[in-house]
Structures are given as C-alpha cells and as structure tokens.
Design a protein around this motif. Structure first.
Motif, mmCIF file in Angstrom:
data_model
loop_
_atom_site.group_PDB
_atom_site.id
_atom_site.type_symbol
_atom_site.label_atom_id
_atom_site.label_comp_id
_atom_site.label_asym_id
_atom_site.label_seq_id
_atom_site.Cartn_x
_atom_site.Cartn_y
_atom_site.Cartn_z
ATOM 1 N N GLY A 1 0.814 -1.209 0.000
ATOM 2 C CA GLY A 1 0.000 0.000 0.000
ATOM 3 C C GLY A 1 0.844 1.254 0.000
ATOM 4 N N TYR A 2 1.908 1.237 0.744
ATOM 5 C CA TYR A 2 2.817 2.385 0.823
ATOM 6 C C TYR A 2 3.368 2.717 -0.557
ATOM 7 C CZ TYR A 2 7.274 4.709 1.943
ATOM 8 O OH TYR A 2 8.344 5.559 2.005
ATOM 9 N N ASN A 3 3.859 1.679 -1.261
ATOM 10 C CA ASN A 3 4.404 1.908 -2.597
ATOM 11 C C ASN A 3 3.301 2.312 -3.569
ATOM 12 O OD1 ASN A 3 7.353 1.299 -2.565
ATOM 13 N ND2 ASN A 3 6.596 -0.565 -1.600
ATOM 14 N N ALA A 4 2.111 1.742 -3.393
ATOM 15 C CA ALA A 4 1.002 2.089 -4.277
ATOM 16 C C ALA A 4 0.674 3.571 -4.177
ATOM 17 C CB ALA A 4 -0.218 1.240 -3.946
ATOM 18 N N ILE A 5 0.734 4.110 -2.965
ATOM 19 C CA ILE A 5 0.406 5.525 -2.781
ATOM 20 C C ILE A 5 1.448 6.411 -3.488
ATOM 21 C CG2 ILE A 5 0.143 7.365 -1.076
ATOM 22 C CD1 ILE A 5 -2.219 5.462 -1.103
ATOM 23 N N ILE A 6 2.727 6.017 -3.375
ATOM 24 C CA ILE A 6 3.768 6.784 -4.075
ATOM 25 C C ILE A 6 3.554 6.695 -5.593
ATOM 26 C CG2 ILE A 6 6.247 6.964 -4.516
ATOM 27 C CD1 ILE A 6 6.762 5.921 -1.760
ATOM 28 N N LEU A 7 3.245 5.477 -6.080
ATOM 29 C CA LEU A 7 3.029 5.290 -7.509
ATOM 30 C C LEU A 7 1.783 6.059 -7.980
ATOM 31 C CD1 LEU A 7 3.936 1.512 -7.763
ATOM 32 C CD2 LEU A 7 5.165 3.404 -8.825
ATOM 33 N N LEU A 8 0.796 6.116 -7.089
ATOM 34 C CA LEU A 8 -0.418 6.857 -7.419
ATOM 35 C C LEU A 8 -0.085 8.327 -7.662
ATOM 36 C CD1 LEU A 8 -3.491 6.708 -7.621
ATOM 37 C CD2 LEU A 8 -3.608 7.152 -5.176
#
Lengths: 423, 303
Positions: free
Chosen positions: B183-190
C-alpha cells in the motif's frame, strides 16, 4: 541480668534503627514467573524495612538481558537497583563490563559463600570479585500428565532410560491416534534439549575452565543421537517457548522436560489441570546412568549506578540468603532454591495438591547432588546459535552421524570464539 | 541588436573582508543541526569503522587487527544471512512492486467509488505498530491454532507447519512484508500516475489504443522515475530487513530466515561483539550502495 537485658534491647533497638534508616524506592528487573516470585518476598522484606518501596518490573527474559547490556555499554545508564541475570549469560557481563556491577563482597556477601553450593558461584565471580548472589537453580525433571499416561497404559516408574521413554511414546501415539505426543522439543528455535541431555552425559559447549570447545565429545554425541531417535520414533513434536506452553494447556503433550522452575509455568498456565500432573526423573542414556541435569538458574546483581545500594543489598539478602525468602518463592512460583538451608525446609517434604499430592520438591531437590558441572562462559550465545542450527540440520538429515554434526559445530564455535577445539 | 550591451564584469571584491561581509546568521541557525549531525551521525560512522578493526570482546585496549574482516570472509552464518536476504529481495521486491503498480492504477481509475477510503485502507498496514502486526502474523500462521491452517484443513488441504520449517517460514516473512509495504508503494506510484497528463491518454484513445496498450506504452514508461524511486527504497529497506524475521520467526527455524539485519543484531547485542557487528554493518552499507548504483545505471537513463 538486667545489664544483659539492657544491652540486648539496645542491640535490638540499634538493629531496628538501622532498618528504619533504609528508605526510598528500589527498582527490580526480572521476568515472568521469576518476577512474580520476587514480588512475593516483598511483604517479608517490608516487615524488616518498612520505609523501602520495592518496584518489580517484569520486562521478559530477553529484554532484561538486552537492556542490561545496553545500559552497561552506556556506562550504567537507565539501570535498575536490582538486576536479574541468568547464570549461563552472566560471564558476558563481568568480562565486557567489569565496572557495571557492585562487588557484593564489599556488602558482606563473602560471609555467605558457604551457604550456597560451590558450583553456583563459578559463573558469578571474576577474580576476587563476587558480582551476583545465587538465586535459583534448574534441576531437570520430567513433568507428566498422570491421566494421559494412565489412559495409554504407561507407568512412569518404568521409564528409566530414553529407550523406555520412546517405547512409552509409541503407546501414547497409538492410544491417541498421534494427536498427543510425549513432549515438545525446541528444534530450530532453541537447543534446550541438547543442553539438558549433554549436561546429563557430562558434556557441554566448553570445558569448565572455559579454555576449549568440547561440544564434539562423546557425552554430547550421545545427547544429539537421543534427540534424533526421539524424532525418528515420532514421539515428540516441535515448538518454541510459547508453543510448548500452548501444547501443555491444550493437552497435546503428555509430558514436558525442563528445569524445575517450569513447575510454576505449568501450574500458573494450566490451573484447571490441577491434580492431573506428576513428576519423575529424567530418563538416563543407558540403564543405571545419570538421571539429573541442570538447565538455567539465575542470580541477582546490583548495578554500580544504583543510588540505593544498601536497600538493594538488603532486598537481595532477604530474598536469596534467607530460607524464608527462598521458600516463599518456591511456594509461589516453584523457583528451586540454591540456598542450602532452604532445601531442608519442611515445605520441601509437603505433598503438593497440584501435582496429585506428590512431594515433588523432594524428588527434584534430590537430584541436585547428581548434576554434573557445566559452565556457560562469555561465549554462551555464540555457541548456542551454532548449536541451534546444527541440531536442526542433523534432525533434518543434513549430516550422516551425530559425531560429524558436532565436529562441524565445534569447528564453527571455535572460529566464532577463537577458542581451540579440545582434543 | 540594440540590446547587445556588454555585460559589466562583476565588481571585484577585495579578498580581505570577504568573511566579514558574509552574513553569519544562517550559519548560526544551522549550527545546532551541524553539531547534532557530527555527534550522532558522523562520529558514530567513523567510530564504528575503527571498531571493525578491533576485537571488542577483548575490551577497549584490544589492538587493531583484521580479525573481524577475515572472520567475515569465512563465516558461514554471514553467507546464510546474505543468501536469505537476497532471496527475499529477488522474490519480494518485484512481487510487491507489480502488485503496487496494479493497485495504483486501480486506485487512480475513475470507475472506482470511494477512492479515498480504499487509499486509506491500503495504506493502513503501515500505521499498525510493527510488534503488534508481527504478533498477529505469528498467530495467523500458528501450526495448531492459526486461522490459516484452519482454512487450509477446512477446504481439505493439509496443514502446514509454517513457522517451524524453512521454506514456509520464508514465505510467511515475504507475505508479511508484502502485506505491510504494498500500500505504501502504491500511494507513491499513485502520485506518479497523477502526474501523467490526461492529454496523452486522450490522444492515444483517439488513435485507437486499447487500455492494455495504453498501460504498457504510456503508463509504465512515464511511471518509470517513480518506480525507480520505489525500487531503490525497497532494495535498501530489504537489505536492512530486521523487524519481520526478528519478531515473527526469530530468524528461525535454525537460521532459515536470518537476514543481514538480524545477524548484525545478534552479533552486536546478543554476543556483544560490536567490532564484528561493525564489519557486518559496513559490508551491508557497501552492498546497498552498489545495488543502488546498478539500478540507477540500468533504469535511470532518460529516454
């Protein structure tokens, strides 16, 4: 006569005056049952020293060790007034941080030397200094479920060797469709069983002079072989500290082998199994062999940074150097006294309701004289880490023989510690 | 060409008095930070390097020697720790980043209702205390009483002794890390996705590109700098991995889930051999630096 009375009362007054002088708060760091045991000695301590407040903090075993080392490394920062320390691990402290703890001889511990067995002092002294006072010891016994053994038709009196134990285990397996095992062995998480069996056979990681690695000597080979036999016969299961307790509570194991301090662990974790448990001596490697060993055992020390050393010593003395203190801890948490006079206390002969009215303490303390000596040294943790892996690998079949496994362990311990492998 | 005036040369300042004219206030303001940096960062870094040449078990007076470094080259435990760390790195990081990319694209979709709630839900694992989440994973994967084994046996599969066998223990670590960090990486990618202009997609749709083509030809290439950032951070993080193997499997069974981080801790704080622990720490730092350079070289080129 009057004069005598006068001077007597003067003496008493002086005594109580000194006791009144001690005041303030002392903090004690300990773990689990040991912390509760120390807490149980506070009332008798406060009877003598009403102005001292004792705070026992239960940090858990590993945390006490870690925070103690960190505190010593920081020059005595954030240390308590009384520090609990396992005998096995004690030498790390004295050798790395000789100034972190008070030499208890300066407080009068030298007068108490004869009150404890000599082997308890070896790891607590360095040079002329006496860094901690012996607390409990860990004579190993087999705890067992009377009801489960009976249902499987096993008579504990007939289990004299490990082969007998395995035969009994096969009966238990058959009776309970493999849902109940004889014991939980830590394999991969710890090497307690290896240490208990090695000690029983007169062998340990290092020799008693702490000068050489002895883990590949015959006694240790026998120990490792026995563990493999238990696994191959499928009479034991695997689990760490928590897993072992869970299995005991759930009735998934019919017995448990540990230092006698485990008595309190079983009794307090499974109070509903009262009357169902009993105790017998650990099986021997061969008929007529030694049926005693030691696992664990602790001591209490006073960090040099303590601001209230007098009160701290008074607390230690009351808890450890008096039969009253030691028996209180034996009663409350099953901590086995190493104070010689306490082992003769009438309570030891009393039948214990939890243990099916067996006088378990007499059985347990009776083995103390047979325990072969062993020494942890300052390299205990290095050796233990190697052995945990070697045991797991051997059980898995990565070595052909126990001797080959232990030769490898000896080589690894030697390279980690710089100590030579004994011939 | 009326504006072509020669630039007037910068007035020459006298060498003396240059310091006198420099404003001092900024330096005074950063002084506290500099002092803290020197005491708590720079000095320990130097000090631990020096310490790596000492057998700290012999005390402060031990002579300088290469014993720690020579032990490192032949230490089987160190090799095990390195191998385990690399195994986790090779499996977990790509798995997590692909999941995170898919998740980010899904979270960015206009079809999604309550996007804010989902973003929070996927980021939430990071807010949970590490000790608490490790304890929960230990319980979930408990052999006899864990819900995972209950579920497995419930659908007729055999129970797995998760924490007492090396392969399963490793997969629990990888699962736990993936749960926590995806989730952490997903937020950055978002955030990276939202930086891509809508016009590009619009133009692509007009040209007839399918959503799949758009993902491979537009989204991924334009997301590359963000992905690279996530990758470098994840690789460094994995090389320092400590919490999960320390708290969920305790590096076990045996040394099956021992990582460079837990081995360093074990040497430093269990055996209290700070010299050797320092040598390990420097090796880990060097490996992390090399990996980062390789990644920047391979994936960092601007197209």
């Amino acid at each position: 006569m009057k004069k005598v009375m006068l001077s007597l009362s003067a003496l008493l007054l002086a005594g109580s005056a000194a006791a009144q002088d001690l005041s303030g708060t002392i903090t004690v760091w300990s773990w689990d049952a040991a912390a509760k045991a120390l807490e149980s000695t506070i009332p008798s301590f406060n009877k003598k020293y009403p102005n001292v407040t004792v705070k026992v903090e239960d940090l858990g075993n590993q945390n006490v060790y870690d925070r103690g080392l960190a505190g010593c490394a920081a020059g005595g920062q954030d240390m308590p007034d009384v520090y609990s320390i396992e005998n096995n691990e004690a030498e790390v402290f004295w050798s790395r941080f000789p100034n972190c703890f008070v030499d208890l001889n300066t407080k009068g511990a030298d007068k108490l030397v004869k009150n404890f067995p000599a082997f308890k002092w070896t790891e607590l002294t360095a040079g002329n200094k006496r860094f901690a006072m012996p607390w409990d010891s860990g004579p190993v016994v087999m705890f067992y479920r009377r009801d489960l053994y009976q249902q499987a038709g096993v008579n504990p009196a007939n289990i004299k060797t490990w082969d007998d134990f395995i035969a009994a285990g096969k009966k238990v397996n058959a009776k309970f469709n493999n849902n109940v095992k004889m014991a939980t062995v830590a394999n991969g998480q710890d090497d307690e069983w290896f240490r208990m069996l090695a000690n029983q056979n007169g062998c340990f990681y290092f020799d008693n002079a702490a000068k050489a690695v002895t883990i590949n000597q015959p006694g240790c080979v026998t120990a490792l072989n026995t563990i493999k036999k238990l696994y191959d016969a499928q009479v034991v299961t695997t689990g760490d500290w928590g897993g072992q307790i869970t299995n005991v509570k759930a009735g998934k194991t019919a017995s448990a082998m540990f230092g006698a301090w485990y008595e309190g662990t079983i009794r307090t974790n499974a109070p509903d199994q009262k009357g169902k448990w009993g105790v017998y001596l650990m099986p021997a490697s061969k008929a007529g062999g030694v049926r005693a060993s030691n696992l664990g055992g602790s001591a209490l020390a006073i960090p040099s940074s303590s601001k209230n050393q007098a009160a701290a010593y008074a607390f230690i003395e009351n808890a450890l150097a008096t039969a009253g203190g030691q028996v209180t801890m034996l009663k409350s948490q099953g901590l086995v006294p190493s104070l010689l006079s306490a082992t003769k206390d009438p309570y030891v002969k009393t039948a214990q309701p939890y243990w099916g009215n067996q006088a378990v303490w007499q059985t347990i303390l009776g083995t103390l004289g047979d325990v072969p000596q062993a020494r942890g040294t300052q390299y205990f943790q290095d050796a233990r880490q190697v052995m945990i892996v070697v045991q797991a690998d051997y059980i898995k079949g990565r070595y052909k023989t126990a001797k080959e496994a232990l030769d490898d362990a000896a080589k690894k311990i030697s390279s980690a510690t710089g100590l030579p492998v004994a011939k | 060409m009326t504006t072509s005036q020669p630039l007037s040369p910068a007035p020459r300042r006298a060498r003396t008095g240059r310091w006198a004219r420099t404003p001092k206030a900024p330096y005074l303001f950063i002084l506290p930070y500099l002092l803290i940096f020197l005491t708590f960062w720079a000095w320990p870094i130097v000090s631990s390097f020096l310490m790596s040449f000492k057998d700290s078990r012999l005390g402060a007076d031990a002579p300088y020697a290469l014993s720690n470094w020579s032990r490192l080259t032949q230490d089987e435990f160190f090799r095990t720790a390195l191998r385990n760390t690399l195994v986790i790195l090779v499996i977990q990081v790509p798995l997590m980043l692909s999941l995170a990319t898919v998740l980010a694209v899904a979270l960015n979709s206009k079809l999604l209702r309550a996007a804010g709630w989902f973003r929070f839900a996927f980021f939430a694992p990071l807010v949970v205390g590490t000790v608490a989440y490790s304890a929960v994973f230990r319980l979930l994967f408990n052999t006899d009483f864990g819900v995972v084994n209950r579920a497995l046996t419930g659908i007729g599969l055999p129970a797995v002794d998760w924490l007492n066998q090396s392969g399963p223990a490793m997969s629990v670590i990888i699962l736990a890390m993936t749960w926590r960090w995806t989730g952490y990486n997903a937020i950055i990618l978002l955030a990276g996705l939202q930086g891509i202009s809508e016009d590009v997609y619009e133009a692509a749709s007009i040209d007839g590109a399918t959503p799949t083509q758009q993902f491979w030809k537009i989204t991924l290439p334009l997301l590359r700098p963000t992905l690279l950032f996530c990758m470098v951070l994840s690789v460094i993080g994995t090389l320092q991995l400590f919490t999960e193997p320390a708290l969920i499997t305790n590096s076990g069974p045996g040394n099956a889930t021992m990582t460079l981080g837990t081995y360093l801790y074990q040497q430093g704080f269990r055996s209290f051999n700070f010299g050797y622990a320092s040598a390990i720490a420097y090796t880990v730092a060097a490996i992390a630096a090399v990996f980062s350079i390789i990644q920047l070289r391979l994936f960092g080129r601007e197209t």
